[in-house]
Design a protein around this motif. Sequence first.
Motif, short mmCIF file in Angstrom:
data_model
loop_
_atom_site.label_atom_id
_atom_site.label_comp_id
_atom_site.label_asym_id
_atom_site.label_seq_id
_atom_site.Cartn_x
_atom_site.Cartn_y
_atom_site.Cartn_z
N VAL A 1 0.84 -1.21 0.00
CA VAL A 1 0.00 0.00 0.00
C VAL A 1 0.87 1.25 0.00
O VAL A 1 0.66 2.18 -0.79
CB VAL A 1 -0.94 0.01 1.22
N ASN A 2 1.87 1.28 0.87
CA ASN A 2 2.73 2.46 0.96
C ASN A 2 3.66 2.60 -0.23
O ASN A 2 4.01 3.71 -0.62
CB ASN A 2 3.54 2.41 2.26
N LYS B 1 2.62 7.39 7.21
CA LYS B 1 1.49 6.47 7.07
C LYS B 1 1.93 5.05 7.39
O LYS B 1 1.19 4.29 8.04
CB LYS B 1 0.92 6.54 5.66
N SER B 2 3.13 4.68 6.97
CA SER B 2 3.64 3.34 7.24
C SER B 2 3.78 3.12 8.75
O SER B 2 3.46 2.03 9.26
CB SER B 2 5.00 3.15 6.56
N TYR B 3 4.27 4.13 9.47
CA TYR B 3 4.41 4.00 10.92
C TYR B 3 3.06 3.78 11.59
O TYR B 3 2.91 2.91 12.45
CB TYR B 3 5.07 5.25 11.50
N LEU B 4 2.05 4.56 11.19
CA LEU B 4 0.72 4.43 11.78
C LEU B 4 0.14 3.04 11.53
O LEU B 4 -0.36 2.37 12.44
CB LEU B 4 -0.21 5.50 11.20
N LEU B 5 0.21 2.57 10.28
CA LEU B 5 -0.37 1.28 9.93
C LEU B 5 0.35 0.12 10.61
O LEU B 5 -0.28 -0.82 11.10
CB LEU B 5 -0.36 1.09 8.41
N ASN B 6 1.69 0.19 10.65
CA ASN B 6 2.44 -0.89 11.30
C ASN B 6 2.24 -0.90 12.81
O ASN B 6 2.24 -1.96 13.43
CB ASN B 6 3.94 -0.77 10.97
N SER B 7 2.05 0.28 13.40
CA SER B 7 1.78 0.34 14.84
C SER B 7 0.44 -0.30 15.17
O SER B 7 0.32 -1.06 16.13
CB SER B 7 1.79 1.80 15.31
N PHE B 8 -0.57 0.00 14.36
CA PHE B 8 -1.92 -0.49 14.65
C PHE B 8 -2.12 -1.95 14.26
O PHE B 8 -2.73 -2.72 15.00
CB PHE B 8 -2.96 0.37 13.92
N PHE B 9 -1.61 -2.34 13.08
CA PHE B 9 -1.94 -3.65 12.53
C PHE B 9 -0.84 -4.71 12.64
O PHE B 9 -1.12 -5.89 12.85
CB PHE B 9 -2.35 -3.52 11.06
N THR B 10 0.43 -4.30 12.46
CA THR B 10 1.51 -5.31 12.43
C THR B 10 1.98 -5.67 13.84
O THR B 10 1.97 -6.83 14.24
CB THR B 10 2.71 -4.80 11.62
N PHE B 11 2.41 -4.66 14.60
CA PHE B 11 3.01 -4.92 15.91
C PHE B 11 2.11 -4.55 17.08
O PHE B 11 2.46 -4.80 18.23
CB PHE B 11 4.35 -4.18 16.01
N THR C 1 10.90 12.91 -2.00
CA THR C 1 9.68 13.53 -1.50
C THR C 1 8.54 12.52 -1.39
O THR C 1 7.81 12.48 -0.39
CB THR C 1 9.24 14.68 -2.43
N GLY C 2 8.38 11.69 -2.42
CA GLY C 2 7.34 10.66 -2.40
C GLY C 2 7.56 9.64 -1.31
O GLY C 2 6.62 9.17 -0.66
N TYR C 3 8.83 9.29 -1.09
CA TYR C 3 9.18 8.32 -0.06
C TYR C 3 8.81 8.85 1.32
O TYR C 3 8.23 8.14 2.14
CB TYR C 3 10.69 8.05 -0.13
N MET C 4 9.10 10.11 1.57
CA MET C 4 8.84 10.69 2.88
C MET C 4 7.35 10.83 3.17
O MET C 4 6.92 10.70 4.31
CB MET C 4 9.53 12.06 3.00
#
Length: 323
Positions: free
Chosen positions: A213-214, A245-255, A237-240
């Motif tokens: 997704v990211n 968003k990646s931090y939020l999703l991984n915090s909620f769903f992965t770990f 710029t696109g990477y940043m």
Amino acid sequence: MNVYDFDKTIYAGDSSLDFYSYCLKKYPKIVFYLPAQICSALFYVMGVYSKVRFKETFYSYLNSLKDIDGVIDGFWVSHEHKIQEWYKKQKLCSDVVISASPEFLLQPICERLGINLLIASKVNKVTGRYDGENCYGQNKVDRLNCEIKEFVIDEFYSDSLSDAPLANLAKQSYLVDGKTIVSWDDYHPHGIKKAKMLFATKEFMVFLIIGVVNAINGILFAYLFSLAFAVNAAFITGYMTSLSKSYLLNSFFTFKEKLSLKKYLKFCFSYLPNFLIQNIVVLVFYNFLGWHKLFAYSLAAIIGVPVTFILIKYYAFKKKAFV
């Protein structure tokens, strides 16, 4: 008494998957259940479905089988040879088999082997619906306590570290790795086995889905920014834009961790090797080799994923590493 897991322990393989493959050859029409099975697997990985709901969807193909008892008998006629020879040599009438696989599937083979007590997941052999929880982890101990009020486990055998609750109750516990049997305390995974334990996990699957997704998000933003900026600057710029968003999703769903500034900064730092790798890929394949920028962005997005997963798992979120 001695207690054994079944799949990949006394049976060389996964009996549920082998049975599905056998049924698929006998009743090809059950392939039409595949889309729902794949969707439920994704929902399970993302934490939307419980393991029981996921497995119920998987076993829904049982509705299409005629003479289920005959199919099961036929399956064991062709698969009984997969019972491990080492187990046949040491089996006792007092043995107990505890498995997450369906009870209806394992009962016939246990009867053939002379195993008097089977504890397994109670699944309706016609509908695939569960009666109770999946027989896994601590639930195996709970089920054993229900069956036998007072017991002593002399030896315990399993292929999975998830069976630690039972292993801790036994006088001697063993991990089965193919045809190799080692003491539970002496087991140290390495090589391919260690990689499978790290990457063949629900966590990594969620991480990959979020990563896709990211990555798409980053590629699209990078491509849009490239209309106004230089290609390499646009990629950064696109990477940043996708990192937060990646931090939020991984915090909620992965770990499944609470948000914090400290973890966010460590998360960003964990992505530094991936960021450098991806920039080098863009530099090489776009600037030097002349690939189309969209292909360069896409290749960059999939490189460095394993390294990044290890860093954010053990550094950013400080999950316990196996030994």
